[in-house]
Design a protein around this motif. Structure first.
Motif, PDB file in Angstrom:
ATOM      1  N   THR A 142      -4.761   1.999   3.991  1.00 10.79           N
ATOM      2  CA  THR A 142      -3.723   1.963   5.023  1.00 10.79           C
ATOM      3  C   THR A 142      -4.140   1.094   6.199  1.00 10.79           C
ATOM      4  N   ARG A 200      -0.052   3.823   1.370  1.00 11.84           N
ATOM      5  CA  ARG A 200      -0.391   4.396   2.678  1.00 11.84           C
ATOM      6  C   ARG A 200      -0.742   5.872   2.587  1.00 11.84           C
ATOM      7  N   GLN A 201      -1.505   6.178   1.551  1.00 13.54           N
ATOM      8  CA  GLN A 201      -1.946   7.553   1.371  1.00 13.54           C
ATOM      9  C   GLN A 201      -3.423   7.714   1.700  1.00 13.54           C
ATOM     10  N   SER A 222       0.843  -1.187   0.000  1.00 14.42           N
ATOM     11  CA  SER A 222       0.000   0.000   0.000  1.00 14.42           C
ATOM     12  C   SER A 222       0.881   1.241   0.000  1.00 14.42           C
TER      13      SER A 222
END
Lengths: 436, 80
Positions: free
Chosen positions: A350, A344-345, A342
């Motif tokens: 996330t 992770r944004q 991911s």
């Protein structure tokens, strides 16, 4: 050299006429094969046409052949080109050869063995669309691919083919490095992570310019279409994935998954077929779907037909799971990769992907109970469709398909605390993920 | 009966979130609980339905919700 040679008709419409082997791990590496030289390319396929000022004619060929993109989404090429052409002038053009899907080797195959077909398609696009910037986007670790592309560019320059200026850009490989918005973001800001696009890249992409991003296999098919020979119903490159390695082959629309597996098995005896048919296949890639062999074997490798059955070819991966192997363990290892990969944004990705990976770890190790199964369903519903890119959707598709394809195993894991199949490691090793 | 073709064209307005800009702060749900709820991680779940024939009051409600976001992650998508 005599370039005015009539191509042989059958070979002139195909990219590959044999099965190409790649080792299982790492960037694609076509084993004991050489790139087709410019001379052989012209002997097999003949000269391509020049497409400057002839966009409507090329669009008509794209539309008539119903060519769809080969990057995973299978979007109609003619429609995408039309959007770019009407969005403004001087578009940017990107040939996407990053091949983010770890098990896929078809893009490496086409770039390493048929680079001139890709470059012909790219030149046809650049000429007809009057592109101001033409980029080939590759993974930095794919040294053989990068070498093949540079060699081909030098050959064409020496032969004075009149190609537009083309720049090769490389970036560190990760699962999302071939994702369309990541490429546009990288070429605009230097950050190779997905971006939220209020407008599609075709309208406002690199530095807000209309941008066409096209997979290298799609461009190779356009290279074939951009020639006098008529091509209808284009074929697909697929990667059959086995513990023995990866086998890239060309599938014509009437051919089935079983046909492709047989073709690979003819090249090398696949362990997944040694005593019985496979148990299941993972179709598409890590973000694809599991199908029991009985359901998968007869499916034709044609996206339009597959979609009618609720399936998709995705990145063209056909990964084999043998009998007596736990599909839940295999899925658990891929779900861990998806969580690690991911960007992770976005919140749901996330937080959701690690929770899905945890739940699948429980499923695989037979620590599952009814409450966890309910939580799995709830989490899948909370993650789907809520990211800026389709990475979480792929993870959800994989997990949901595993729940259906391996329902009997889930039941056995839950009720009896053990697997119907063998214990132990996943059948196919999955690499570590991580984008940053 | 009014002649439909002579009145103003229908506008569809929908609240949307940029999930990258969103940090799960939750001011949106606090400001417009009828439009937005938060998931188990604190990220917005939008009503999803677009408002047909969006009039002044509808648009004001959507605009207020969007303006509440400290990350400017919410926006109104309009279509005919």
């Amino acid at each position: 050299m005599n370039l005015a040679v009539t191509p042989t008709s059958a070979k002139a419409t195909a990219i590959l006429n044999h099965v190409v082997y790649h080792p299982l791990h790492g960037p694609g590496l076509a084993w004991a094969e050489t790139a087709q030289t410019l001379q052989h390319h012209l002997a097999q396929y003949g000269q391509r046409e020049n497409w400057t000022g002839r966009l409507p004619a090329l669009l008509a060929r794209l539309a008539n052949s119903a060519l769809t993109g080969r990057g995973g989404a299978h979007f109609p090429a003619a429609r995408k080109w039309h959007a770019v052409a009407t969005a403004g002038s001087a578009p940017a053009l990107v040939a996407n050869g990053a091949e983010g899907e770890p098990w896929s080797a078809k893009d490496a195959t086409v770039l390493q063995l048929r680079p001139h077909l890709v470059l012909d398609g790219l030149a046809a696009a650049a000429e007809s669309l009057e592109a101001a910037d033409v980029v080939i986007w590759l993974a930095a670790e794919a040294t053989l691919t990068i070498h093949a592309v540079h060699t081909a560019l030098v050959e064409r320059s020496a032969a004075q083919l009149g190609d537009p200026p083309i720049r090769v850009v490389t970036a560190p490989h990760h699962y999302l490095s071939g994702e369309s918005s990541s490429i546009v973001n990288a070429l605009t800001t230097g950050v190779a992570l997905p971006a939220f696009q209020r407008q599609p890249a075709a309208i406002a992409g690199i530095h807000s310019r209309p941008t066409l991003v096209q997979n290298v296999e799609t461009l190779a098919r356009i290279g074939l279409l951009a020639r006098p020979a008529e091509i209808t119903a284009p074929a697909q490159l697929v990667t059959v994935v086995s513990q023995a390695g990866r086998f890239v082959t060309e599938a014509h629309p009437s051919q089935t998954i079983s046909d492709m597996v047989t073709a690979a098995n003819t090249k090398f005896a696949l362990p997944e077929l040694s005593h019985a048919p496979p148990q299941a296949v993972l179709l598409g890639g890590f973000g694809g779907a599991w199908l029991p062999w009985t359901e998968a074997a007869g499916l034709p490798l044609q996206e339009f037909t597959l979609r009618q059955g609720g399936h998709s070819l995705g990145a063209g991966v056909i990964a084999l799971l043998p009998q007596h192997s736990c599909g839940l363990r295999q899925t658990s290892s891929i779900m861990n990769f998806m969580a690690e990969s991911s960007a992770r944004q976005c919140g749901p990705c996330t937080f959701g992907l690690p929770q899905l990976a945890d739940l699948f770890d429980k499923l695989a190790s037979a620590r599952i109970n009814r409450r966890s199964l309910r939580k799995l369903d709830q989490t899948l519903a909370l993650v789907a469709g809520r990211g800026a890119c389709h990475h979480p959707d792929g993870a959800v598709r994989l997990a949901a398909s595993a729940s259906v394809a391996f329902a009997a195993d889930i039941d056995s894991h839950r009720r009896r605390g053990r697997c119907l199949n063998g214990p132990g490691r996943p059948w196919l090793a999955v690499p570590r993920g991580g984008v940053r | 009966m009014t002649d439909q073709s002579s009145t103003t064209p229908t506008t569809r307005a929908r609240l949307r979130v940029d999930p990258i800009a969103c940090d799960g702060i939750g001011m949106c749900a606090h400001t417009a609980p009828g439009l937005i709820t938060l998931d188990r991680w604190g990220f917005p779940l939008l009503a999803g339905d677009s408002v047909e024939n969006a009039d002044g009051d509808d648009l004001r409600e959507l605009t207020t919700a969007a303006a509440a976001c400290p990350r400017r992650a919410l926006f109104i998508e309009r279509s005919r």
